[in-house]
Design a protein around this motif. Sequence first.
Motif, PDB file in Angstrom:
ATOM      1  N   ASP A 117      -2.916  21.284   3.099  1.00  0.00           N
ATOM      2  CA  ASP A 117      -2.139  22.267   2.353  1.00  0.00           C
ATOM      3  C   ASP A 117      -1.086  21.495   1.556  1.00  0.00           C
ATOM      4  N   PRO A 118      -1.242  21.342   0.247  1.00  0.00           N
ATOM      5  CA  PRO A 118      -0.308  20.522  -0.534  1.00  0.00           C
ATOM      6  C   PRO A 118       1.104  21.083  -0.573  1.00  0.00           C
ATOM      7  N   ALA A 119       1.257  22.358  -0.274  1.00  0.00           N
ATOM      8  CA  ALA A 119       2.590  22.947  -0.274  1.00  0.00           C
ATOM      9  C   ALA A 119       3.387  22.539   0.959  1.00  0.00           C
ATOM     10  N   ARG A 120       2.690  22.070   2.000  1.00  0.00           N
ATOM     11  CA  ARG A 120       3.370  21.747   3.255  1.00  0.00           C
ATOM     12  C   ARG A 120       3.174  20.296   3.693  1.00  0.00           C
ATOM     13  N   THR A 121       2.151  19.638   3.164  1.00  0.00           N
ATOM     14  CA  THR A 121       1.893  18.234   3.514  1.00  0.00           C
ATOM     15  C   THR A 121       1.746  17.432   2.236  1.00  0.00           C
ATOM     16  N   PRO A 122       2.591  16.450   1.998  1.00  0.00           N
ATOM     17  CA  PRO A 122       2.467  15.646   0.782  1.00  0.00           C
ATOM     18  C   PRO A 122       1.174  14.840   0.801  1.00  0.00           C
ATOM     19  N   PRO A 123       0.646  14.468  -0.362  1.00  0.00           N
ATOM     20  CA  PRO A 123      -0.566  13.642  -0.384  1.00  0.00           C
ATOM     21  C   PRO A 123      -0.266  12.259   0.182  1.00  0.00           C
ATOM     22  N   PRO A 124      -1.284  11.561   0.630  1.00  0.00           N
ATOM     23  CA  PRO A 124      -1.042  10.221   1.179  1.00  0.00           C
ATOM     24  C   PRO A 124      -0.592   9.252   0.096  1.00  0.00           C
ATOM     25  N   ALA A 125       0.225   8.280   0.506  1.00  0.00           N
ATOM     26  CA  ALA A 125       0.614   7.218  -0.421  1.00  0.00           C
ATOM     27  C   ALA A 125      -0.587   6.371  -0.790  1.00  0.00           C
ATOM     28  N   ALA A 126      -1.574   6.323   0.094  1.00  0.00           N
ATOM     29  CA  ALA A 126      -2.792   5.561  -0.175  1.00  0.00           C
ATOM     30  C   ALA A 126      -3.870   6.013   0.795  1.00  0.00           C
ATOM     31  N   MET A 127      -5.118   5.860   0.350  1.00  0.00           N
ATOM     32  CA  MET A 127      -6.276   6.003   1.234  1.00  0.00           C
ATOM     33  C   MET A 127      -6.945   4.638   1.286  1.00  0.00           C
ATOM     34  N   LEU A 143       0.831  -1.196   0.000  1.00  0.00           N
ATOM     35  CA  LEU A 143       0.000   0.000   0.000  1.00  0.00           C
ATOM     36  C   LEU A 143       0.872   1.254   0.000  1.00  0.00           C
ATOM     37  N   PHE A 144       1.968   1.220   0.749  1.00  0.00           N
ATOM     38  CA  PHE A 144       2.902   2.347   0.706  1.00  0.00           C
ATOM     39  C   PHE A 144       3.528   2.491  -0.676  1.00  0.00           C
ATOM     40  N   ALA A 145       3.673   1.373  -1.397  1.00  0.00           N
ATOM     41  CA  ALA A 145       4.285   1.401  -2.727  1.00  0.00           C
ATOM     42  C   ALA A 145       3.307   1.846  -3.804  1.00  0.00           C
ATOM     43  N   GLY A 146       2.041   2.035  -3.443  1.00  0.00           N
ATOM     44  CA  GLY A 146       1.063   2.522  -4.404  1.00  0.00           C
ATOM     45  C   GLY A 146       0.418   1.464  -5.264  1.00  0.00           C
ATOM     46  N   ALA A 147       0.520   0.206  -4.877  1.00  0.00           N
ATOM     47  CA  ALA A 147      -0.042  -0.882  -5.680  1.00  0.00           C
ATOM     48  C   ALA A 147      -1.551  -0.947  -5.534  1.00  0.00           C
ATOM     49  N   SER A 148      -2.210  -1.462  -6.560  1.00  0.00           N
ATOM     50  CA  SER A 148      -3.626  -1.796  -6.446  1.00  0.00           C
ATOM     51  C   SER A 148      -3.756  -3.054  -5.607  1.00  0.00           C
TER      52      SER A 148
END
Length: 416
Positions: free
Chosen positions: A380-390, A145-150
């Motif tokens: 705030d996308p400038a200060r917090t990266p998006p999640p690797a997964a939801m 999930l951290f790797a972004g896999a389906s």
Amino acid sequence: MATSYLPRIVDAEIADYLGEGGALLLEGARACGKSATGRRHAKSMVQLDRDPQSLRLADVEPALLLEGAKPRFIDEWQLAPILWNLVRHAVDDDPDAAFLLAGSAVPADDATRHSGAGRIVRMRMRPMSLAESGDSTADVSLASLFAGASVSGGSNATVEELARVTARGGWPALIGASPQRIATLLSSYLDDVARVDIPRLAGEPERNPDGVLRTLRSLGRVVATEASIASIARDSSPDAPLAAETAAAYLAALQRVFVIEEQPSWGPHLRSRDRVRKAPKHHFTDPSLAVAAVGGNAERLMADLAFFGQAFESLVVRDLRIYAQPLGAEVRHYRDSAGREVDAIIERRDGTWIACEVKLASSHEEIAAAGLRRFVDALDPARTPPPAAMVIITGGTYAYTRPDGIHVVPIGALGP
């Protein structure tokens, strides 16, 4: 009941560390499996809680307890705190020496805080996850999930089965035990915590066992919530509630014996000015203790789905903690003053993170998905990266990735 050793996720971490020498402190609740695991990794051992002669030796010639083939396993080391410095010095003198210490309580003044830095590494061990006890297919790994896999796969556990494993917990000795024996042993466990484990804590003032038990029952009713210490104290007895200071002292003692484990809050950067609430969520080290504290069992969980939902969330948090540890990740939660909340935020040291909502019923999937999207949109996308997964973790059957990219994963399909 299980008699053979069931491999643990922490085994690989222990083997990797001891393979290079040094000392490792394995901490966790009594009966979670530390002794059996320690024996698997040791070439010699001493168990201070089972050998009165070894405790007497600790008073007169403690260095002798370190002698033996390495890795040397010292179980319940906190019964002889003098061993801490001796192990530290032994590692200083011989970097190839390997020691594994295990303890089910934090000693007075926490001797490990001062003298072990850089020499003795702490490692937490918890009761078994569903993947370890064989109750999860582990089709979906947290690492993937951290790797972004389906995701794909599924769970073999019905809701009734999830009620059973929640009430049984991850205690190795209870795998295969009857419901009656499980209820008896867990009730006795809590009684021993109040009457034996806490009174044995060095440096701890005398605690009223009945007050500790009342605190445990109150905590069981609010498991997986952010209930205040004041409300836990009030709920301890309708006629003679505890003082908040007393309840706080009992909770601190329960943390020292690893019976409870708070889930801290997570603080991202938001676009809005909504205040992030800092209160931790309350959890036992295993959800079965919450069930036992309120006199419950699997049947009563099925009859009270609201409380089952709380206990199920605690089960998920336990498993996430176990799966996250090898990844160097922590499990937190999020809530703000605008009502946005996320049941679990799993964050690695490099700042990558996953947002998880927990829903026992799969029918609540859309509500959970909307909540996750609303939370991420407020960042705030400038200060917090998006999640690797939801991720939505459920008590359902199938694992899949939705068209919006949110993963649905049954707890009975999750693994490390």
